[in-house]
Design a protein around this motif. Structure first.
Motif, PDB file in Angstrom:
ATOM      1  N   LEU A   1       7.734  -2.112  -6.384  1.00 41.29           N
ATOM      2  CA  LEU A   1       6.388  -2.659  -6.200  1.00 41.29           C
ATOM      3  C   LEU A   1       6.239  -3.974  -6.956  1.00 41.29           C
ATOM      4  O   LEU A   1       5.736  -4.962  -6.399  1.00 41.29           O
ATOM      5  CB  LEU A   1       5.341  -1.650  -6.684  1.00 41.29           C
ATOM      6  CG  LEU A   1       3.891  -2.142  -6.695  1.00 41.29           C
ATOM      7  CD1 LEU A   1       3.387  -2.397  -5.278  1.00 41.29           C
ATOM      8  CD2 LEU A   1       2.998  -1.139  -7.410  1.00 41.29           C
TER       9      LEU A   1
ATOM     10  N   ILE B   1      -5.601  -3.082  -3.581  1.00 40.83           N
ATOM     11  CA  ILE B   1      -6.041  -2.808  -2.206  1.00 40.83           C
ATOM     12  C   ILE B   1      -7.268  -3.661  -1.864  1.00 40.83           C
ATOM     13  O   ILE B   1      -7.334  -4.266  -0.788  1.00 40.83           O
ATOM     14  CB  ILE B   1      -6.309  -1.300  -2.000  1.00 40.83           C
ATOM     15  CG1 ILE B   1      -4.969  -0.548  -2.046  1.00 40.83           C
ATOM     16  CG2 ILE B   1      -7.047  -1.044  -0.699  1.00 40.83           C
ATOM     17  CD1 ILE B   1      -5.093   0.963  -2.105  1.00 40.83           C
TER      18      ILE B   1
ATOM     19  N   PHE C   1      -2.780   2.669 -13.744  1.00 42.83           N
ATOM     20  CA  PHE C   1      -2.206   2.423 -12.425  1.00 42.83           C
ATOM     21  C   PHE C   1      -3.254   2.686 -11.341  1.00 42.83           C
ATOM     22  O   PHE C   1      -3.330   1.936 -10.364  1.00 42.83           O
ATOM     23  CB  PHE C   1      -0.947   3.258 -12.172  1.00 42.83           C
ATOM     24  CG  PHE C   1      -0.275   2.872 -10.891  1.00 42.83           C
ATOM     25  CD1 PHE C   1       0.534   1.740 -10.837  1.00 42.83           C
ATOM     26  CD2 PHE C   1      -0.477   3.598  -9.730  1.00 42.83           C
ATOM     27  CE1 PHE C   1       1.131   1.347  -9.649  1.00 42.83           C
ATOM     28  CE2 PHE C   1       0.113   3.220  -8.538  1.00 42.83           C
ATOM     29  CZ  PHE C   1       0.922   2.087  -8.495  1.00 42.83           C
ATOM     30  N   ALA C   2      -4.054   3.719 -11.511  1.00 42.58           N
ATOM     31  CA  ALA C   2      -5.108   4.018 -10.524  1.00 42.58           C
ATOM     32  C   ALA C   2      -6.083   2.838 -10.421  1.00 42.58           C
ATOM     33  O   ALA C   2      -6.513   2.478  -9.309  1.00 42.58           O
ATOM     34  CB  ALA C   2      -5.847   5.300 -10.911  1.00 42.58           C
TER      35      ALA C   2
ATOM     36  N   LYS D   1      -4.227   0.014  -8.610  1.00 43.02           N
ATOM     37  CA  LYS D   1      -4.098   0.356  -7.188  1.00 43.02           C
ATOM     38  C   LYS D   1      -5.380   0.000  -6.432  1.00 43.02           C
ATOM     39  O   LYS D   1      -5.334  -0.644  -5.385  1.00 43.02           O
ATOM     40  CB  LYS D   1      -3.785   1.853  -7.056  1.00 43.02           C
ATOM     41  CG  LYS D   1      -3.645   2.359  -5.648  1.00 43.02           C
ATOM     42  CD  LYS D   1      -3.312   3.854  -5.687  1.00 43.02           C
ATOM     43  CE  LYS D   1      -3.375   4.481  -4.344  1.00 43.02           C
ATOM     44  NZ  LYS D   1      -3.104   5.937  -4.399  1.00 43.02           N
ATOM     45  N   LYS D   2      -6.491   0.387  -6.975  1.00 40.90           N
ATOM     46  CA  LYS D   2      -7.789   0.093  -6.352  1.00 40.90           C
ATOM     47  C   LYS D   2      -8.008  -1.420  -6.255  1.00 40.90           C
ATOM     48  O   LYS D   2      -8.442  -1.934  -5.221  1.00 40.90           O
ATOM     49  CB  LYS D   2      -8.909   0.750  -7.166  1.00 40.90           C
ATOM     50  CG  LYS D   2     -10.282   0.606  -6.580  1.00 40.90           C
ATOM     51  CD  LYS D   2     -11.306   1.369  -7.415  1.00 40.90           C
ATOM     52  CE  LYS D   2     -12.687   1.201  -6.839  1.00 40.90           C
ATOM     53  NZ  LYS D   2     -13.703   1.899  -7.627  1.00 40.90           N
TER      54      LYS D   2
ATOM     55  N   LYS E   1       0.832  -1.212   0.000  1.00 42.25           N
ATOM     56  CA  LYS E   1       0.000   0.000   0.000  1.00 42.25           C
ATOM     57  C   LYS E   1       0.864   1.259   0.000  1.00 42.25           C
ATOM     58  O   LYS E   1       0.569   2.223  -0.704  1.00 42.25           O
ATOM     59  CB  LYS E   1      -0.954  -0.016   1.191  1.00 42.25           C
ATOM     60  CG  LYS E   1      -2.066  -1.047   1.037  1.00 42.25           C
ATOM     61  CD  LYS E   1      -2.938  -1.132   2.284  1.00 42.25           C
ATOM     62  CE  LYS E   1      -3.967  -2.239   2.149  1.00 42.25           C
ATOM     63  NZ  LYS E   1      -4.777  -2.407   3.360  1.00 42.25           N
TER      64      LYS E   1
ATOM     65  N   THR F   1       2.168   6.649  -7.083  1.00 44.46           N
ATOM     66  CA  THR F   1       1.208   7.702  -7.424  1.00 44.46           C
ATOM     67  C   THR F   1       1.816   9.091  -7.215  1.00 44.46           C
ATOM     68  O   THR F   1       1.614   9.992  -8.031  1.00 44.46           O
ATOM     69  CB  THR F   1      -0.064   7.553  -6.571  1.00 44.46           C
ATOM     70  OG1 THR F   1      -0.632   6.262  -6.820  1.00 44.46           O
ATOM     71  CG2 THR F   1      -1.087   8.618  -6.902  1.00 44.46           C
TER      72      THR F   1
ATOM     73  N   LEU G   1       2.263   1.654  -3.470  1.00 41.99           N
ATOM     74  CA  LEU G   1       1.224   2.141  -4.382  1.00 41.99           C
ATOM     75  C   LEU G   1       1.105   3.658  -4.269  1.00 41.99           C
ATOM     76  O   LEU G   1       1.002   4.363  -5.281  1.00 41.99           O
ATOM     77  CB  LEU G   1      -0.121   1.476  -4.073  1.00 41.99           C
ATOM     78  CG  LEU G   1      -0.244  -0.002  -4.437  1.00 41.99           C
ATOM     79  CD1 LEU G   1      -1.466  -0.619  -3.757  1.00 41.99           C
ATOM     80  CD2 LEU G   1      -0.319  -0.191  -5.951  1.00 41.99           C
ATOM     81  N   GLU G   2       1.134   4.159  -3.041  1.00 37.34           N
ATOM     82  CA  GLU G   2       1.068   5.608  -2.812  1.00 37.34           C
ATOM     83  C   GLU G   2       2.305   6.298  -3.364  1.00 37.34           C
ATOM     84  O   GLU G   2       2.219   7.382  -3.943  1.00 37.34           O
ATOM     85  CB  GLU G   2       0.911   5.919  -1.317  1.00 37.34           C
ATOM     86  CG  GLU G   2      -0.423   5.507  -0.738  1.00 37.34           C
ATOM     87  CD  GLU G   2      -1.609   6.169  -1.436  1.00 37.34           C
ATOM     88  OE1 GLU G   2      -1.502   7.346  -1.860  1.00 37.34           O
ATOM     89  OE2 GLU G   2      -2.656   5.508  -1.557  1.00 37.34           O
TER      90      GLU G   2
END
Length: 159
Positions: free
Chosen positions: A44, A113, A105-106, A109-110, A23, A30, A26-27
């Motif tokens: 990652l 998670i 990527f967004a 990421k979702k 996580k 971003t 991932l941040e």
């Protein structure tokens, strides 16, 4: 050897700790751009690769046998993992600063998670409830060995 940690020394604590690292990465991907984003994305990818190897070799087989509905649960997680692998391969071909990378990527990421949270609640916590602490500790050792075997070679210097 550093096996004892404040968060526990069993496979569930170990893998949940890695989920927190994922996580954070991932941040970081971003938030960064250029070479920093490339490095964060590569880190990652490596973490996800070794983490999934440990789950596939150690946790998923135990969950299939030990928890009610384990077969279906593991199959759902494997489907999500395969989708993430495809997305990572696709992202790897893109310029990390492109809008296409950011959009895809967004979405990844979702999904990652949501996958981690489902895994923690539907697989890890349920395993912890049915397996004895010694078995969970042995599983951590097995997971660490699986990760070491799956880890990429010393290609860190490639650019």
């Amino acid at each position: 050897m550093g096996q004892m940690m404040n968060s526990g020394n069993d496979v569930v604590s170990f893998l949940k700790g890695q989920h927190q690292q994922v996580k954070a990465l991932l941040e970081e991907v971003t938030a960064k751009s250029g070479k920093e984003r490339e490095r964060a994305f590569a880190t990652l990818q490596r973490l996800l690769m070794v983490h999934e190897a440990a789950e596939e070799e150690v946790v998923h087989p135990a969950a299939r046998r030990a928890i009610s509905g384990g077969e279906q649960e593991v199959n759902s997680r494997l489907k999500e993992e395969n989708e993430a692998k495809k997305a990572l391969t696709e992202l790897d071909r893109l310029d990390v600063d492109s809008s296409e990378f950011e959009t895809k990527f967004a979405k990844l990421k979702k999904a990652v998670i949501a996958h981690a949270e489902a895994e923690e609640h539907e697989e890890f916590d349920r395993l912890k409830a049915v397996l004895d602490p010694e078995r969970l500790q042995r599983m951590r050792q097995s997971a660490q060995k699986a990760e070491a075997a799956a880890a990429p070679g010393r290609r860190e210097r490639e650019h």
